[in-house]
Design an enzyme around this catalytic site. Structure first.
Site, PDB file in Angstrom:
ATOM      1  N   ILE A 138      39.422  43.786  34.763  1.00  0.00           N
ATOM      2  CA  ILE A 138      38.700  44.915  35.362  1.00  0.00           C
ATOM      3  C   ILE A 138      39.627  46.121  35.535  1.00  0.00           C
ATOM      4  O   ILE A 138      39.209  47.267  35.354  1.00  0.00           O
ATOM      5  CB  ILE A 138      38.106  44.478  36.718  1.00  0.00           C
ATOM      6  CG1 ILE A 138      37.090  43.339  36.511  1.00  0.00           C
ATOM      7  CG2 ILE A 138      37.446  45.645  37.437  1.00  0.00           C
ATOM      8  CD1 ILE A 138      36.741  42.565  37.785  1.00  0.00           C
ATOM      9  N   TYR A 290      41.915  32.261  48.769  1.00  0.00           N
ATOM     10  CA  TYR A 290      41.458  33.430  47.997  1.00  0.00           C
ATOM     11  C   TYR A 290      40.420  34.230  48.804  1.00  0.00           C
ATOM     12  O   TYR A 290      40.509  35.458  48.906  1.00  0.00           O
ATOM     13  CB  TYR A 290      40.853  32.981  46.661  1.00  0.00           C
ATOM     14  CG  TYR A 290      40.249  34.112  45.846  1.00  0.00           C
ATOM     15  CD1 TYR A 290      41.048  34.939  45.070  1.00  0.00           C
ATOM     16  CD2 TYR A 290      38.874  34.348  45.856  1.00  0.00           C
ATOM     17  CE1 TYR A 290      40.493  35.979  44.323  1.00  0.00           C
ATOM     18  CE2 TYR A 290      38.311  35.379  45.114  1.00  0.00           C
ATOM     19  CZ  TYR A 290      39.124  36.197  44.350  1.00  0.00           C
ATOM     20  OH  TYR A 290      38.579  37.225  43.615  1.00  0.00           O
ATOM     21  N   THR A 318      36.713  37.367  33.196  1.00  0.00           N
ATOM     22  CA  THR A 318      38.165  37.543  33.189  1.00  0.00           C
ATOM     23  C   THR A 318      38.797  36.205  33.568  1.00  0.00           C
ATOM     24  O   THR A 318      38.099  35.218  33.785  1.00  0.00           O
ATOM     25  CB  THR A 318      38.602  38.593  34.232  1.00  0.00           C
ATOM     26  OG1 THR A 318      38.378  38.032  35.533  1.00  0.00           O
ATOM     27  CG2 THR A 318      37.823  39.887  34.109  1.00  0.00           C
TER      28      THR A 318
HETATM   29  N1  LIG Z   1      36.480  38.553  37.713  1.00  0.00           N
HETATM   30  C1  LIG Z   1      35.567  38.490  38.661  1.00  0.00           C
HETATM   31  O1  LIG Z   1      34.473  37.926  38.480  1.00  0.00           O
HETATM   32  C2  LIG Z   1      35.838  39.122  39.997  1.00  0.00           C
HETATM   33  C3  LIG Z   1      34.828  39.104  40.966  1.00  0.00           C
HETATM   34  C4  LIG Z   1      35.063  39.687  42.192  1.00  0.00           C
HETATM   35  C5  LIG Z   1      36.264  40.310  42.448  1.00  0.00           C
HETATM   36  N2  LIG Z   1      37.243  40.322  41.490  1.00  0.00           N
HETATM   37  C6  LIG Z   1      38.513  41.005  41.815  1.00  0.00           C
HETATM   38  O2  LIG Z   1      38.798  41.902  40.761  1.00  0.00           O
HETATM   39  C7  LIG Z   1      40.213  42.137  40.723  1.00  0.00           C
HETATM   40  C8  LIG Z   1      40.670  42.117  39.270  1.00  0.00           C
HETATM   41  O3  LIG Z   1      40.512  40.801  38.789  1.00  0.00           O
HETATM   42  P1  LIG Z   1      40.204  40.440  37.276  1.00  0.00           P
HETATM   43  O4  LIG Z   1      38.991  39.602  37.299  1.00  0.00           O
HETATM   44  O5  LIG Z   1      40.233  41.656  36.421  1.00  0.00           O
HETATM   45  O6  LIG Z   1      41.464  39.470  36.979  1.00  0.00           O
HETATM   46  P2  LIG Z   1      42.584  39.537  35.856  1.00  0.00           P
HETATM   47  O7  LIG Z   1      41.972  39.815  34.534  1.00  0.00           O
HETATM   48  O8  LIG Z   1      43.373  38.287  36.028  1.00  0.00           O
HETATM   49  O9  LIG Z   1      43.479  40.789  36.280  1.00  0.00           O
HETATM   50  C9  LIG Z   1      44.301  40.716  37.405  1.00  0.00           C
HETATM   51  C10 LIG Z   1      45.344  41.792  37.327  1.00  0.00           C
HETATM   52  O10 LIG Z   1      46.211  41.640  38.466  1.00  0.00           O
HETATM   53  C11 LIG Z   1      47.552  41.545  37.992  1.00  0.00           C
HETATM   54  N3  LIG Z   1      48.407  40.708  38.826  1.00  0.00           N
HETATM   55  C12 LIG Z   1      48.262  39.399  39.087  1.00  0.00           C
HETATM   56  N4  LIG Z   1      49.303  38.966  39.814  1.00  0.00           N
HETATM   57  C13 LIG Z   1      50.117  40.028  40.010  1.00  0.00           C
HETATM   58  C14 LIG Z   1      51.361  40.202  40.670  1.00  0.00           C
HETATM   59  N5  LIG Z   1      51.989  39.195  41.275  1.00  0.00           N
HETATM   60  N6  LIG Z   1      51.926  41.422  40.680  1.00  0.00           N
HETATM   61  C15 LIG Z   1      51.314  42.446  40.059  1.00  0.00           C
HETATM   62  N7  LIG Z   1      50.143  42.336  39.413  1.00  0.00           N
HETATM   63  C16 LIG Z   1      49.563  41.136  39.378  1.00  0.00           C
HETATM   64  C17 LIG Z   1      47.423  40.915  36.628  1.00  0.00           C
HETATM   65  O11 LIG Z   1      48.616  41.100  35.917  1.00  0.00           O
HETATM   66  P3  LIG Z   1      49.064  39.985  34.825  1.00  0.00           P
HETATM   67  O12 LIG Z   1      48.258  40.283  33.614  1.00  0.00           O
HETATM   68  O13 LIG Z   1      50.523  40.217  34.666  1.00  0.00           O
HETATM   69  O14 LIG Z   1      48.749  38.652  35.418  1.00  0.00           O
HETATM   70  C18 LIG Z   1      46.228  41.674  36.089  1.00  0.00           C
HETATM   71  O15 LIG Z   1      46.605  42.931  35.627  1.00  0.00           O
HETATM   72  C19 LIG Z   1      40.840  41.049  41.588  1.00  0.00           C
HETATM   73  O16 LIG Z   1      41.302  41.634  42.788  1.00  0.00           O
HETATM   74  C20 LIG Z   1      39.701  40.080  41.875  1.00  0.00           C
HETATM   75  O17 LIG Z   1      39.827  39.464  43.147  1.00  0.00           O
HETATM   76  C21 LIG Z   1      37.060  39.744  40.271  1.00  0.00           C
END
Ligand SMILES: NC(=O)c1ccc[n+]([C@@H]2O[C@H](COP(=O)([O-])OP(=O)(O)OC[C@H]3O[C@@H](n4cnc5c(N)ncnc54)[C@H](OP(=O)(O)O)[C@@H]3O)[C@@H](O)[C@H]2O)c1
Length: 387
Positions: A138, A290, A318
């Site tokens: 995202i 979480y 994701t």
């Molecule tokens: N996906 C869903 O359905 C969903 C639903 C509700 C809320 N969310 C929220 O949306 C946000 C984005 O999630 P996403 O689904 O896009 O997940 P994602 O694809 O795993 O992206 C997560 C991002 O956070 C970075 N990250 C993880 N650990 C880190 C660290 N220690 N230091 C710095 N950066 C770090 C990752 O970097 P790396 O690539 O290096 O790991 C990546 O760029 C999250 O906060 C999640 O809680 C997601």
């Protein structure tokens, strides 16, 4: 050789890990542990929560394959830099696009269901936005959409190489002008890196319009503690963003449209903040850890010191999707809800929570003044603000 240990595991790795034990000196850091929950929908996850909460840490399961090993460092508590404490008492931003009473929580609860219109989003030249976790998912899609509309985007990655690679990808695939993409880096499992990132941004981009607090991880299978002494999901998902937001105060603009957008989650509704054990050392479940971090982010958006909103982007395909469901929409679709809230033409209600494009009441606890103040005190303590 570097070793990875879950909390409570002996250096030899042979002693059974005990939920609640904290590592002394040594540290286990897990990099981007992905998924692992198999609930088919949020309702199911919610109904599973009490059971998950009461479960003890299943000791000694194998570590995830993408676990990254870090050198053990002594846990530190840095004193709050001089002069910063005062700044915590001032509002970060003073913009309110809609009048809000001090009892905003009740007001929102009476007036949920407001939906953002599908108005054409405005071009964003001259706007500067920092998106955390912009290397994939995202965050990357949000950065792309904002940059395509002319914004200058600070792309945050865990490392400089990952942030650079994400910027190069946007330049190559979306034709974004390289001059408008600025890779920045900090590993959020290290609060000193967050502090360095904030200092860098304040110096190099003294006028920041929007901060998108998006980076996130699923809590690992086993209780894992960072070098700063915090449960890893609580730190990466909430504390690092709390610290970053507070330290970026000098750069965050008070011009109309300036704001902080916390990418939170509907799972915050299933959560509670364990005030007596916020690190979940005594009783750990990855879902509860979480969810707690998502509730904390949602509460933080309601902090009157910050002009901020939180948004659930929908279930997106994701690495974090297994927390929610078996399938989801594209990250780009989730990102449209985040990017829309970054648009100064879109009026926000300060402290509000959005489920995709709709403003809804968050969990009642998320807007309680008492909870907001209590969380601030806790977060200040945990990010190293002593006394
Ligand atoms: N996906 C869903 O359905 C969903 C639903 C509700 C809320 N969310 C929220 O949306 C946000 C984005 O999630 P996403 O689904 O896009 O997940 P994602 O694809 O795993 O992206 C997560 C991002 O956070 C970075 N990250 C993880 N650990 C880190 C660290 N220690 N230091 C710095 N950066 C770090 C990752 O970097 P790396 O690539 O290096 O790991 C990546 O760029 C999250 O906060 C999640 O809680 C997601």
């Amino acid at each position: 050789m570097r070793t990875l240990r879950p909390a409570g595991r002996s250096p030899s790795g042979k002693r059974p890990c005990t939920s609640g034990a904290r590592m002394g000196g040594g540290v286990a850091l897990v990099r981007g542990v992905r998924g692992g929950f198999h609930g088919s929908c949020e309702q199911r996850m919610a109904s599973l929560r009490p059971a998950a909460e009461s479960r003890r840490d299943p000791s000694c399961a194998s570590l995830p394959g993408n676990a990254r090993v870090r050198s053990p460092l002594t846990p530190t508590r840095r004193p709050w830099p001089s002069g910063r404490r005062d700044s915590f008492r001032r509002p970060v931003l003073r913009i309110r696009t809609c009048p809000v009473s001090p009892r905003r929580g009740r007001r929102r609860a009476r007036n949920p269901g407001w939906t953002m219109s599908d108005q054409d989003l405005s071009p964003l030249p001259g706007r500067t936005v920092l998106v955390t976790g912009a290397t994939t998912g995202i965050g990357l899609a949000t950065a792309r959409q904002l940059a395509e509309r002319g914004a200058t985007v600070l792309l945050h990655g865990r490392t400089a190489e990952e942030a650079r690679a994400a910027a190069d990808r946007l330049i190559a695939t979306a034709g974004i002008d390289a001059a408008r993409l600025h890779p920045v880096a900090a590993d959020f499992t290290h609060l000193d890196e967050v502090e360095s990132l904030a200092n860098q941004v304040v110096v190099q981009h003294p006028h920041l319009d929007v901060l998108v607090n998006n980076a996130g991880i699923a809590a690992p299978e086993r209780h894992t503690v960072t070098t700063d002494g915090n449960e890893i999901a609580f730190q990466v998902n909430f504390l690092a963003h709390y610290l970053l937001t507070r330290l970026l105060e000098p750069a965050l603009t008070s011009d109309p449209g300036g704001r902080v957008v916390n990418v939170s989650s509907s799972l915050h509704r299933t959560a509670n903040i364990q005030w007596n054990d916020p690190q979940r050392a005594r009783r750990y479940s990855r879902l509860a850890a979480y969810a707690q971090s998502q509730l904390a982010l949602t509460v933080f958006a309601a902090d009157p010191r910050v002009t901020a909103v939180s948004v659930h982007p929908g279930v997106c395909a994701t690495a974090l999707m297994p927390l929610y469901a078996h399938e989801g929409v594209t990250p780009a679709e989730g990102a449209t809800h985040v990017a829309r809230l970054c648009d100064p033409a879109v009026e926000i209600v300060n402290g509000a929570y959005y489920d995709r494009a709709e403003r809804v009441a968050p969990a009642p606890v998320a807007t309680e003044d008492r909870t907001i103040k209590r969380l601030n005190r806790l977060a200040d303590l945990l990010v190293g603000r002593t006394a």
